[in-house]
Design a protein around this motif. Sequence first.
Motif, PDB file in Angstrom:
ATOM      1  N   GLY A 157      80.376   7.213 -32.166  1.00  0.00           N
ATOM      2  CA  GLY A 157      81.093   7.156 -33.438  1.00  0.00           C
ATOM      3  C   GLY A 157      82.362   6.333 -33.325  1.00  0.00           C
ATOM      4  N   LEU A 158      83.045   6.442 -32.195  1.00  0.00           N
ATOM      5  CA  LEU A 158      84.244   5.633 -31.970  1.00  0.00           C
ATOM      6  C   LEU A 158      83.884   4.159 -31.805  1.00  0.00           C
ATOM      7  CD1 LEU A 158      86.171   8.080 -29.638  1.00  0.00           C
ATOM      8  CD2 LEU A 158      86.937   7.285 -31.893  1.00  0.00           C
ATOM      9  N   TYR A 159      82.733   3.891 -31.169  1.00  0.00           N
ATOM     10  CA  TYR A 159      82.270   2.504 -31.109  1.00  0.00           C
ATOM     11  C   TYR A 159      82.049   1.951 -32.523  1.00  0.00           C
ATOM     12  CZ  TYR A 159      78.749  -1.077 -31.447  1.00  0.00           C
ATOM     13  OH  TYR A 159      78.059  -2.189 -31.844  1.00  0.00           O
ATOM     14  N   VAL A 160      81.410   2.744 -33.376  1.00  0.00           N
ATOM     15  CA  VAL A 160      81.188   2.300 -34.760  1.00  0.00           C
ATOM     16  C   VAL A 160      82.527   2.024 -35.431  1.00  0.00           C
ATOM     17  CG1 VAL A 160      80.305   2.989 -37.017  1.00  0.00           C
ATOM     18  CG2 VAL A 160      78.957   3.460 -34.965  1.00  0.00           C
ATOM     19  N   GLN A 161      83.512   2.899 -35.195  1.00  0.00           N
ATOM     20  CA  GLN A 161      84.848   2.677 -35.744  1.00  0.00           C
ATOM     21  C   GLN A 161      85.443   1.373 -35.200  1.00  0.00           C
ATOM     22  OE1 GLN A 161      87.162   5.047 -37.723  1.00  0.00           O
ATOM     23  NE2 GLN A 161      85.077   5.341 -38.456  1.00  0.00           N
ATOM     24  N   ALA A 162      85.267   1.128 -33.904  1.00  0.00           N
ATOM     25  CA  ALA A 162      85.787  -0.101 -33.307  1.00  0.00           C
ATOM     26  C   ALA A 162      85.106  -1.324 -33.914  1.00  0.00           C
ATOM     27  CB  ALA A 162      85.585  -0.079 -31.789  1.00  0.00           C
ATOM     28  N   HIS A 163      83.807  -1.221 -34.122  1.00  0.00           N
ATOM     29  CA  HIS A 163      83.065  -2.337 -34.706  1.00  0.00           C
ATOM     30  C   HIS A 163      83.539  -2.607 -36.132  1.00  0.00           C
ATOM     31  CE1 HIS A 163      79.203  -4.745 -34.298  1.00  0.00           C
ATOM     32  NE2 HIS A 163      79.619  -5.024 -35.518  1.00  0.00           N
ATOM     33  N   TYR A 164      83.772  -1.555 -36.884  1.00  0.00           N
ATOM     34  CA  TYR A 164      84.288  -1.711 -38.249  1.00  0.00           C
ATOM     35  C   TYR A 164      85.678  -2.336 -38.215  1.00  0.00           C
ATOM     36  CZ  TYR A 164      85.585  -0.608 -43.048  1.00  0.00           C
ATOM     37  OH  TYR A 164      85.997  -0.709 -44.360  1.00  0.00           O
ATOM     38  N   ALA A 165      86.500  -1.894 -37.265  1.00  0.00           N
ATOM     39  CA  ALA A 165      87.847  -2.469 -37.139  1.00  0.00           C
ATOM     40  C   ALA A 165      87.777  -3.946 -36.767  1.00  0.00           C
ATOM     41  CB  ALA A 165      88.647  -1.699 -36.091  1.00  0.00           C
ATOM     42  N   TYR A 166      86.777  -4.306 -35.949  1.00  0.00           N
ATOM     43  CA  TYR A 166      86.597  -5.714 -35.559  1.00  0.00           C
ATOM     44  C   TYR A 166      86.444  -6.609 -36.784  1.00  0.00           C
ATOM     45  CZ  TYR A 166      83.972  -9.840 -34.021  1.00  0.00           C
ATOM     46  OH  TYR A 166      83.537 -11.129 -33.838  1.00  0.00           O
ATOM     47  N   LEU A 167      85.753  -6.097 -37.792  1.00  0.00           N
ATOM     48  CA  LEU A 167      85.549  -6.883 -39.005  1.00  0.00           C
ATOM     49  C   LEU A 167      86.848  -7.099 -39.766  1.00  0.00           C
ATOM     50  CD1 LEU A 167      82.263  -5.165 -40.268  1.00  0.00           C
ATOM     51  CD2 LEU A 167      82.479  -7.253 -38.916  1.00  0.00           C
ATOM     52  N   GLN A 168      87.876  -6.308 -39.422  1.00  0.00           N
ATOM     53  CA  GLN A 168      89.172  -6.427 -40.095  1.00  0.00           C
ATOM     54  C   GLN A 168      90.235  -7.068 -39.203  1.00  0.00           C
ATOM     55  OE1 GLN A 168      88.536  -5.163 -43.157  1.00  0.00           O
ATOM     56  NE2 GLN A 168      86.588  -4.363 -42.366  1.00  0.00           N
ATOM     57  N   TYR A 187      91.011  -7.858 -34.821  1.00  0.00           N
ATOM     58  CA  TYR A 187      90.500  -7.774 -33.457  1.00  0.00           C
ATOM     59  C   TYR A 187      91.300  -6.814 -32.581  1.00  0.00           C
ATOM     60  CZ  TYR A 187      88.198 -12.068 -34.996  1.00  0.00           C
ATOM     61  OH  TYR A 187      87.469 -12.995 -35.694  1.00  0.00           O
ATOM     62  N   GLY A 188      92.609  -6.813 -32.725  1.00  0.00           N
ATOM     63  CA  GLY A 188      93.435  -5.937 -31.911  1.00  0.00           C
ATOM     64  C   GLY A 188      93.112  -4.471 -32.135  1.00  0.00           C
ATOM     65  N   ALA A 189      92.838  -4.107 -33.381  1.00  0.00           N
ATOM     66  CA  ALA A 189      92.491  -2.717 -33.689  1.00  0.00           C
ATOM     67  C   ALA A 189      91.172  -2.334 -33.041  1.00  0.00           C
ATOM     68  CB  ALA A 189      92.419  -2.520 -35.200  1.00  0.00           C
ATOM     69  N   CYS A 190      90.242  -3.262 -33.026  1.00  0.00           N
ATOM     70  CA  CYS A 190      88.949  -3.022 -32.365  1.00  0.00           C
ATOM     71  C   CYS A 190      89.170  -2.706 -30.889  1.00  0.00           C
ATOM     72  CB  CYS A 190      88.071  -4.253 -32.524  1.00  0.00           C
ATOM     73  SG  CYS A 190      86.605  -4.285 -31.460  1.00  0.00           S
ATOM     74  N   ILE A 191      89.968  -3.509 -30.217  1.00  0.00           N
ATOM     75  CA  ILE A 191      90.256  -3.292 -28.800  1.00  0.00           C
ATOM     76  C   ILE A 191      90.936  -1.953 -28.585  1.00  0.00           C
ATOM     77  CG2 ILE A 191      91.628  -4.123 -26.851  1.00  0.00           C
ATOM     78  CD1 ILE A 191      91.254  -6.976 -28.065  1.00  0.00           C
ATOM     79  N   GLY A 192      91.895  -1.644 -29.434  1.00  0.00           N
ATOM     80  CA  GLY A 192      92.641  -0.395 -29.291  1.00  0.00           C
ATOM     81  C   GLY A 192      91.738   0.823 -29.356  1.00  0.00           C
ATOM     82  N   ILE A 193      90.835   0.840 -30.340  1.00  0.00           N
ATOM     83  CA  ILE A 193      89.927   1.978 -30.481  1.00  0.00           C
ATOM     84  C   ILE A 193      88.987   2.062 -29.282  1.00  0.00           C
ATOM     85  CG2 ILE A 193      88.038   2.945 -31.840  1.00  0.00           C
ATOM     86  CD1 ILE A 193      89.375   1.678 -34.317  1.00  0.00           C
ATOM     87  N   ALA A 194      88.411   0.922 -28.891  1.00  0.00           N
ATOM     88  CA  ALA A 194      87.443   0.919 -27.792  1.00  0.00           C
ATOM     89  C   ALA A 194      88.089   1.353 -26.483  1.00  0.00           C
ATOM     90  CB  ALA A 194      86.818  -0.466 -27.644  1.00  0.00           C
TER      91      ALA A 194
END
Length: 347
Positions: free
Chosen positions: A163-174, A176-183
């Motif tokens: 679920g956190l990966y899905v959140q990171a992937h969604y953040a990636y679409l917005q 990139y830094g947020a994607c990295i932070g979540i992952a």
Amino acid sequence: MEEEQTEKEYILNEPRLRAPMPLMNTSYTPGHVMDALDTMRDADCRRIAQAEYFYFSGCPKKASEIAEEYLAHDDLALRLSACWIYTYACLALDRITGARQAMAQIRATAEGMDADASQTELAYAACIAMGANVLLHLPIPPEKFPDSRKFLPLLPPGLRLFGLYVQAHYAYLQQYGACIGIAETALSIESTLYPIPTIYLHLAATMGYINLRQTEKAREHLLEAWEIARPDGLIEAFGEHHGLLGGMLEAVLRKDYPDDFRRIIDITYRFSAGWRKIHNPDTGRQVADDLTTMEFTIAMLAARGWSNKEIGAHLHISPNTVKMHISSVLRRLDIPTRKELAKYMLE
């Protein structure tokens, strides 16, 4: 209270409350996935886990055959698992109608949960439904997007990581830094290794770092994912993410693992073809569908502002070779300059 449920309720083999995606929820040492399957006492969980294994190891036909048995099962977790596996297996098999039907069943299940459903069951449905939409880059109306703060804490550890990966992937679409932070946060907080979601989290971090041009960080995460995946042949995720990894597979795996790399590229072609048949008409965006994987990789990097010299150094090819590929891409897409590439690339 539902929030006060004990860890016992999340044990995979507990028959009174199964969790979706049992293999994803299993902690095991890389190289011992078959041992993990053999130790599952619940026969139905073991069967679904076998379908997961076939899918994540690049065998979609076998995965779809097992998943199809459970598409209408009374048990929520088994049904959600089967629909998710069947959706993605059908994409790789060019069975777009089947993929759409399974996706529709996931949505219908999530939206049609009755008043008797527990908070945990609602969390399971929300997680699977969100993943089915986000990973295909499909638009989700704000009112349909589940609140992760409510459902993530109710998931068992492996599914929570996914679920956190899905959140990171969604953040990636917005961003990139947020994607990295979540992952990276997800990877740091779970001390127990759950191989499948961990592979996906490392790939999400790779996506973020390569788009920030931090290639060494991207390489580290890609190799972490590869070291976990390779002993059991869990290569599907690499094929799924090829276009988003910005040439990291070519830069890191092509030379040292040529046979694995060829299998990954085969997966990429199959999965991407099915992905675009759903993504393009549903979003109104025309992601390029007639480029080679190398052309697509180079075009993605060029669309993000990389120079021919930078692309060549990254992919270990000459700037002239990069220029040749870009010229071919422009001809295929019938566009005049590389400035137009972004309209045809992944977000």
